[in-house]
Design a protein around this motif. Structure first.
Motif, PDB file in Angstrom:
ATOM      1  N   ASN A   1      54.765  15.853  31.366  1.00  0.00           N
ATOM      2  CA  ASN A   1      56.157  16.000  30.966  1.00  0.00           C
ATOM      3  C   ASN A   1      57.170  15.508  32.000  1.00  0.00           C
ATOM      4  N   ASP A   2      56.741  15.102  33.195  1.00  0.00           N
ATOM      5  CA  ASP A   2      57.686  14.652  34.228  1.00  0.00           C
ATOM      6  C   ASP A   2      58.521  13.486  33.727  1.00  0.00           C
ATOM      7  N   VAL A   3      57.858  12.428  33.323  1.00  0.00           N
ATOM      8  CA  VAL A   3      58.502  11.254  32.747  1.00  0.00           C
ATOM      9  C   VAL A   3      57.725  10.919  31.487  1.00  0.00           C
ATOM     10  N   SER A   4      58.409  10.858  30.366  1.00  0.00           N
ATOM     11  CA  SER A   4      57.736  10.585  29.095  1.00  0.00           C
ATOM     12  C   SER A   4      57.727   9.090  28.790  1.00  0.00           C
ATOM     13  N   LEU A   5      56.929   8.717  27.805  1.00  0.00           N
ATOM     14  CA  LEU A   5      56.931   7.327  27.360  1.00  0.00           C
ATOM     15  C   LEU A   5      58.308   6.934  26.825  1.00  0.00           C
ATOM     16  N   GLU A   6      58.990   7.881  26.175  1.00  0.00           N
ATOM     17  CA  GLU A   6      60.348   7.606  25.692  1.00  0.00           C
ATOM     18  C   GLU A   6      61.292   7.328  26.859  1.00  0.00           C
ATOM     19  N   ASP A   7      61.165   8.109  27.943  1.00  0.00           N
ATOM     20  CA  ASP A   7      61.991   7.872  29.132  1.00  0.00           C
ATOM     21  C   ASP A   7      61.763   6.466  29.685  1.00  0.00           C
ATOM     22  N   ILE A   8      60.507   6.051  29.716  1.00  0.00           N
ATOM     23  CA  ILE A   8      60.171   4.713  30.212  1.00  0.00           C
ATOM     24  C   ILE A   8      60.744   3.649  29.287  1.00  0.00           C
ATOM     25  N   LEU A   9      60.639   3.866  27.974  1.00  0.00           N
ATOM     26  CA  LEU A   9      61.184   2.914  27.009  1.00  0.00           C
ATOM     27  C   LEU A   9      62.693   2.772  27.164  1.00  0.00           C
ATOM     28  N   VAL A  10      63.389   3.883  27.329  1.00  0.00           N
ATOM     29  CA  VAL A  10      64.845   3.851  27.525  1.00  0.00           C
ATOM     30  C   VAL A  10      65.187   3.112  28.818  1.00  0.00           C
ATOM     31  N   PHE A  11      64.452   3.395  29.874  1.00  0.00           N
ATOM     32  CA  PHE A  11      64.704   2.732  31.151  1.00  0.00           C
ATOM     33  C   PHE A  11      64.516   1.217  31.034  1.00  0.00           C
ATOM     34  N   CYS A  12      63.478   0.806  30.333  1.00  0.00           N
ATOM     35  CA  CYS A  12      63.135  -0.628  30.238  1.00  0.00           C
ATOM     36  C   CYS A  12      64.008  -1.402  29.267  1.00  0.00           C
ATOM     37  N   THR A  13      64.358  -0.762  28.129  1.00  0.00           N
ATOM     38  CA  THR A  13      65.009  -1.506  27.049  1.00  0.00           C
ATOM     39  C   THR A  13      66.371  -0.978  26.646  1.00  0.00           C
ATOM     40  N   GLY A  14      66.680   0.255  27.017  1.00  0.00           N
ATOM     41  CA  GLY A  14      67.924   0.876  26.574  1.00  0.00           C
ATOM     42  C   GLY A  14      67.788   1.520  25.204  1.00  0.00           C
TER      43      GLY A  14
ATOM     44  N   THR B   1      58.464  -7.658  45.295  1.00  0.00           N
ATOM     45  CA  THR B   1      57.991  -7.207  46.603  1.00  0.00           C
ATOM     46  C   THR B   1      59.144  -6.857  47.529  1.00  0.00           C
ATOM     47  N   ASN B   2      60.358  -7.188  47.112  1.00  0.00           N
ATOM     48  CA  ASN B   2      61.517  -6.972  47.981  1.00  0.00           C
ATOM     49  C   ASN B   2      62.308  -5.726  47.610  1.00  0.00           C
ATOM     50  N   CYS B   3      61.736  -4.871  46.785  1.00  0.00           N
ATOM     51  CA  CYS B   3      62.435  -3.664  46.335  1.00  0.00           C
ATOM     52  C   CYS B   3      61.425  -2.536  46.208  1.00  0.00           C
ATOM     53  N   ARG B   4      61.827  -1.348  46.579  1.00  0.00           N
ATOM     54  CA  ARG B   4      60.935  -0.196  46.526  1.00  0.00           C
ATOM     55  C   ARG B   4      60.875   0.431  45.136  1.00  0.00           C
ATOM     56  N   PHE B   5      61.936   0.271  44.370  1.00  0.00           N
ATOM     57  CA  PHE B   5      62.047   0.919  43.064  1.00  0.00           C
ATOM     58  C   PHE B   5      62.015  -0.100  41.934  1.00  0.00           C
ATOM     59  N   PRO B   6      61.633   0.339  40.738  1.00  0.00           N
ATOM     60  CA  PRO B   6      61.650  -0.581  39.601  1.00  0.00           C
ATOM     61  C   PRO B   6      63.081  -0.926  39.208  1.00  0.00           C
ATOM     62  N   VAL B   7      63.231  -2.092  38.630  1.00  0.00           N
ATOM     63  CA  VAL B   7      64.528  -2.567  38.161  1.00  0.00           C
ATOM     64  C   VAL B   7      64.328  -3.068  36.745  1.00  0.00           C
ATOM     65  N   ALA B   8      65.216  -2.656  35.844  1.00  0.00           N
ATOM     66  CA  ALA B   8      65.100  -3.089  34.458  1.00  0.00           C
ATOM     67  C   ALA B   8      66.311  -3.920  34.066  1.00  0.00           C
ATOM     68  N   ASN B   9      66.074  -4.953  33.308  1.00  0.00           N
ATOM     69  CA  ASN B   9      67.133  -5.746  32.698  1.00  0.00           C
ATOM     70  C   ASN B   9      67.044  -5.460  31.210  1.00  0.00           C
ATOM     71  N   THR B  10      67.901  -4.569  30.720  1.00  0.00           N
ATOM     72  CA  THR B  10      67.818  -4.137  29.322  1.00  0.00           C
ATOM     73  C   THR B  10      68.295  -5.200  28.342  1.00  0.00           C
ATOM     74  N   CYS B  11      69.027  -6.193  28.809  1.00  0.00           N
ATOM     75  CA  CYS B  11      69.448  -7.282  27.919  1.00  0.00           C
ATOM     76  C   CYS B  11      68.289  -8.233  27.638  1.00  0.00           C
ATOM     77  N   GLU B  12      67.482  -8.485  28.654  1.00  0.00           N
ATOM     78  CA  GLU B  12      66.357  -9.404  28.500  1.00  0.00           C
ATOM     79  C   GLU B  12      65.032  -8.688  28.316  1.00  0.00           C
ATOM     80  N   ASN B  13      65.049  -7.349  28.332  1.00  0.00           N
ATOM     81  CA  ASN B  13      63.841  -6.530  28.186  1.00  0.00           C
ATOM     82  C   ASN B  13      62.786  -6.873  29.236  1.00  0.00           C
ATOM     83  N   ILE B  14      63.239  -6.973  30.479  1.00  0.00           N
ATOM     84  CA  ILE B  14      62.330  -7.254  31.585  1.00  0.00           C
ATOM     85  C   ILE B  14      62.287  -6.034  32.500  1.00  0.00           C
TER      86      ILE B  14
END
Length: 126
Positions: free
Chosen positions: A52-65, A84-97
């Motif tokens: 329950n910490d992070v759900s699949l829905e949370d990941i989907l929202v983070f990645c795609t909005g 490799t130049n960043c410690r945290f994930p980065v999402a581009n919700t416009c391009e779904n990357i």
């Protein structure tokens, strides 16, 4: 010292491979790191399905909005990249990357993924 190193690399054929295929040899470690990180990503998704910490829905929202998959699917199709130049994930919700960080240890990968996703609720919901 240099001669010993040179002779050692030559005796195993490594020196010839480095000279013949410099680009392939340069990226071999990066490829291994990315394969390990891809395995971390798969484990992370499996854990999100049952914990329950992070759900699949949370990941989907983070990645795609989006908080659910659209009836006609995503356009563009979601993709995954490694950084490799960043410690945290980065999402581009416009391009779904989703750009995930390359880590050597799963617990660090999970901790950084959890932190980023938990600290971005509500951003970009469509």
């Amino acid at each position: 010292m240099y001669v010993l190193l040179n002779n050692g690399l030559r005796s195993l054929g490594v020196l010839d491979a480095l000279q013949t295929y410099p680009l392939q040899m340069k990226w071999s470690n990066a490829f291994q790191d990315e394969c390990r990180t891809l395995a971390f990503w798969q484990d992370y998704l499996q854990e999100a399905e049952f914990e329950n910490d992070v759900s699949l829905e949370d990941i989907l929202v983070f990645c795609t909005g989006c908080d659910s998959i659209p009836a006609l699917g995503f356009s563009p199709k979601p993709s995954l990249e490694f950084v490799t130049n960043c410690r945290f994930p980065v999402a581009n919700t416009c391009e779904n990357i989703l750009r995930i960080p390359v880590h050597a240890v799963y617990t660090t990968f999970k901790s950084d993924m959890d932190f980023a996703i938990r600290n971005s609720p509500g951003f970009g919901r469509a």
